[in-house]
Write an enzyme that holds these catalytic residues in place. Structure first.
Site, PDB file in Angstrom:
ATOM      1  N   HIS A  73      -1.221   0.918  -9.782  1.00 35.30           N
ATOM      2  CA  HIS A  73      -1.962   0.027  -8.860  1.00 35.30           C
ATOM      3  C   HIS A  73      -2.669  -1.083  -9.655  1.00 35.30           C
ATOM      4  CE1 HIS A  73      -4.044  -0.242  -4.684  1.00 35.30           C
ATOM      5  NE2 HIS A  73      -3.991  -1.436  -5.261  1.00 35.30           N
ATOM      6  N   ARG A 127       0.838  -1.196   0.000  1.00 37.80           N
ATOM      7  CA  ARG A 127       0.000   0.000   0.000  1.00 37.80           C
ATOM      8  C   ARG A 127       0.872   1.244   0.000  1.00 37.80           C
ATOM      9  NH1 ARG A 127      -3.587  -2.373  -1.826  1.00 37.80           N
ATOM     10  NH2 ARG A 127      -5.623  -2.817  -0.940  1.00 37.80           N
TER      11      ARG A 127
HETATM   12  P1  NDP Z   1      -1.801 -11.481   4.174  1.00 39.43           P
HETATM   13  O1  NDP Z   1      -2.678 -11.022   5.289  1.00 39.43           O
HETATM   14  O2  NDP Z   1      -1.878 -12.909   3.753  1.00 39.43           O
HETATM   15  O3  NDP Z   1      -0.272 -11.184   4.533  1.00 39.43           O
HETATM   16  C1  NDP Z   1       0.124 -10.031   5.179  1.00 39.43           C
HETATM   17  C2  NDP Z   1       1.489 -10.282   5.780  1.00 39.43           C
HETATM   18  O4  NDP Z   1       1.973  -9.079   6.367  1.00 39.43           O
HETATM   19  C3  NDP Z   1       1.464 -11.336   6.897  1.00 39.43           C
HETATM   20  O5  NDP Z   1       2.575 -12.177   6.777  1.00 39.43           O
HETATM   21  C4  NDP Z   1       1.584 -10.502   8.167  1.00 39.43           C
HETATM   22  O6  NDP Z   1       2.192 -11.169   9.262  1.00 39.43           O
HETATM   23  C5  NDP Z   1       2.452  -9.374   7.681  1.00 39.43           C
HETATM   24  N1  NDP Z   1       2.329  -8.210   8.530  1.00 39.43           N
HETATM   25  C6  NDP Z   1       1.229  -7.465   8.783  1.00 39.43           C
HETATM   26  N2  NDP Z   1       1.520  -6.487   9.657  1.00 39.43           N
HETATM   27  C7  NDP Z   1       2.830  -6.621   9.943  1.00 39.43           C
HETATM   28  C8  NDP Z   1       3.703  -5.923  10.790  1.00 39.43           C
HETATM   29  N3  NDP Z   1       3.292  -4.874  11.518  1.00 39.43           N
HETATM   30  N4  NDP Z   1       4.977  -6.332  10.862  1.00 39.43           N
HETATM   31  C9  NDP Z   1       5.401  -7.406  10.145  1.00 39.43           C
HETATM   32  N5  NDP Z   1       4.617  -8.112   9.306  1.00 39.43           N
HETATM   33  C10 NDP Z   1       3.347  -7.721   9.223  1.00 39.43           C
HETATM   34  O7  NDP Z   1      -2.106 -10.516   2.941  1.00 39.43           O
HETATM   35  P2  NDP Z   1      -1.818 -10.758   1.387  1.00 39.43           P
HETATM   36  O8  NDP Z   1      -0.485 -11.365   1.234  1.00 39.43           O
HETATM   37  O9  NDP Z   1      -2.973 -11.445   0.769  1.00 39.43           O
HETATM   38  O10 NDP Z   1      -1.841  -9.253   0.855  1.00 39.43           O
HETATM   39  C11 NDP Z   1      -0.920  -8.314   1.363  1.00 39.43           C
HETATM   40  C12 NDP Z   1      -1.262  -6.916   0.888  1.00 39.43           C
HETATM   41  O11 NDP Z   1      -0.977  -6.774  -0.492  1.00 39.43           O
HETATM   42  C13 NDP Z   1      -2.731  -6.515   0.984  1.00 39.43           C
HETATM   43  O12 NDP Z   1      -3.091  -6.152   2.291  1.00 39.43           O
HETATM   44  C14 NDP Z   1      -2.790  -5.331   0.026  1.00 39.43           C
HETATM   45  O13 NDP Z   1      -2.489  -4.135   0.718  1.00 39.43           O
HETATM   46  C15 NDP Z   1      -1.689  -5.642  -0.969  1.00 39.43           C
HETATM   47  N6  NDP Z   1      -2.229  -5.962  -2.306  1.00 39.43           N
HETATM   48  C16 NDP Z   1      -1.905  -5.147  -3.354  1.00 39.43           C
HETATM   49  C17 NDP Z   1      -2.344  -5.423  -4.615  1.00 39.43           C
HETATM   50  C18 NDP Z   1      -1.923  -4.597  -5.768  1.00 39.43           C
HETATM   51  O14 NDP Z   1      -2.443  -4.785  -6.882  1.00 39.43           O
HETATM   52  N7  NDP Z   1      -0.973  -3.681  -5.598  1.00 39.43           N
HETATM   53  C19 NDP Z   1      -3.199  -6.587  -4.879  1.00 39.43           C
HETATM   54  C20 NDP Z   1      -3.458  -7.382  -3.725  1.00 39.43           C
HETATM   55  C21 NDP Z   1      -2.993  -7.071  -2.486  1.00 39.43           C
HETATM   56  P3  NDP Z   1       1.510 -12.448   9.940  1.00 39.43           P
HETATM   57  O15 NDP Z   1       1.594 -13.547   8.895  1.00 39.43           O
HETATM   58  O16 NDP Z   1       2.334 -12.720  11.109  1.00 39.43           O
HETATM   59  O17 NDP Z   1       0.091 -12.081  10.235  1.00 39.43           O
HETATM   60  C1  OXD Z   2      -6.060  -5.437  -3.411  1.00 42.37           C
HETATM   61  C2  OXD Z   2      -5.587  -4.446  -4.394  1.00 42.37           C
HETATM   62  O1  OXD Z   2      -6.030  -5.165  -2.214  1.00 42.37           O
HETATM   63  O2  OXD Z   2      -5.838  -4.612  -5.599  1.00 42.37           O
HETATM   64  O3  OXD Z   2      -6.473  -6.535  -3.848  1.00 42.37           O
HETATM   65  O4  OXD Z   2      -4.923  -3.482  -4.010  1.00 42.37           O
END
Ligand code: NDP
Ligand code: OXD
Length: 320
Positions: free
Chosen positions: A283, A235
């Protein structure tokens, strides 16, 4: 058009095809988009399921019969920021189609920097034939911040290409071939072993502004490029763009690939547009496919109505 929808699509982009996909996945259900409902003065009192992207503050609380909120994407920051968010199950989008798209984008960006593609693009424009010596994948350590659904899938693809891969998450993880780090306490060690940083972090109070100058200065400078690369598809709220701009100018960062921004669309006057070694995409790293999203929502609605626990529920305490 059907009246009194029980599934509402609050869709802000690429409207075409989404309603048809939902109707195909949920036969017999009344599905409507919010713009259509508003244009036709249709009551939303019967809406039980809402599929949303950046809903207006208070909008979800105004639906009296709402059972479940679905995020149109994997991220949910655009929902949990609503100060009037009703206390209802919130399901995020997790799907192989979306994961595959993110893997494609991340691998592409890592390789663009590894193989100096931006320089070759310039040389092509100049009709200049000149080889640049580049390291091999196995010489670089890619550190994935946010080692969740997307981070792990990217790690597998990068490992297959021969990169060394490290992962950082909030909680401890184990993943074959990947050196994992957990929590703030391990952040310094993780960063010190990272030549290419890939952020796939959700936006939360803890990750807001985390990609800043202090963090860039903590990354390894002993890799083949002698300065790190930043890749962010998590993000934009996690990055400090003035720090990225300065770091690209003074060599603190060797390069960057950014798909997400503090303000989207990225304003025309952003200095980031001008850096040759800063790859900008709008994005689109992993867009949600309409049919895959509709199928996922249909599966979760069936579970909900059968009294089963839905998948991919968001932890309201953690905000992701
Ligand atoms: P998940 O919830 O599966 O993974 C998030 C990861 O981030 C987890 O491993 C989590 O740790 C870790 N995390 C969260 N907070 C912290 C922190 N404070 N310190 C360290 N690690 C942290 O989400 P996804 O992998 O499915 O998606 C991740 C993000 O990708 C979405 O939230 C979105 O913002 C972004 N995204 C962007 C897209 C784009 O087109 N640009 C498309 C899709 C998603 P833990 O495993 O321990 O909970
Ligand atoms: C998502 C994105 O969160 O597209 O899936 O950013």
């Amino acid at each position: 058009m059907s009246s009194a929808p029980d599934i509402l699509l609050d869709i802000k982009w690429e409207l075409a095809g989404k309603r048809a996909a939902f109707e195909a996945a949920l036969p017999g259900r009344s599905v409507m988009t919010l713009p259509d409902a508003r244009a036709n003065g249709v009551s939303l009192d019967q809406v039980r399921y809402a599929v949303v992207w950046h809903p207006e503050d208070g909008f979800l609380a105004s639906l009296p019969n709402l059972n479940v909120i679905f995020s149109l994407g994997a991220g949910v920051d655009h929902v949990v920021r609503d100060p009037h968010l009703p206390d209802l199950p919130l399901v995020r989008f997790v799907d192989p189609d979306l994961t595959g798209r993110m893997v494609e984008w991340v691998v592409l960006q890592v390789l663009m920097h590894l193989r100096r593609q931006r320089v070759y693009d310039r040389q092509q424009r100049q009709k200049h034939w000149h080889e640049i010596s580049t390291p091999a994948a196995h010489e670089l350590r890619v550190g994935i911040m946010g080692f969740g659904t997307l981070g792990r899938a990217c790690a597998q693809a990068l490992l297959a290409l021969g990169f060394q891969v490290n992962g950082w998450a909030r909680s401890a993880k184990s993943c074959e071939g990947v050196k994992t780090f957990a929590g703030e306490g391990a952040s310094a060690a993780f960063l010190a072993e990272t030549d290419i940083l890939v952020s796939l972090l959700p936006l939360t109070a803890q990750t807001k502004g985390i990609l800043n100058r202090t963090l860039f200065e903590s990354l390894s400078r002993s890799g083949p490029f002698k300065a790190p690369v930043l890749i962010n598809a998590g993000r934009g709220g996690s990055q400090v763009e003035t720090d990225i701009d300065r770091a690209l100018q003074d060599g603190t960062l060797f390069g960057a690939s950014l798909d997400v921004f503090e303000t989207e669309p990225l304003p025309e006057n952003s200095p980031l547009w001008a850096h040759e070694n800063c790859i900008i995409t709008p994005h689109m790293a992993a867009v949600s496919n309409a049919q895959a999203l509709a199928n996922h929502v249909a599966v979760q609605i069936a579970k909900h109505e059968a009294g089963e626990t839905m998948d991919h529920l968001v932890d309201p305490q953690q905000g992701y």
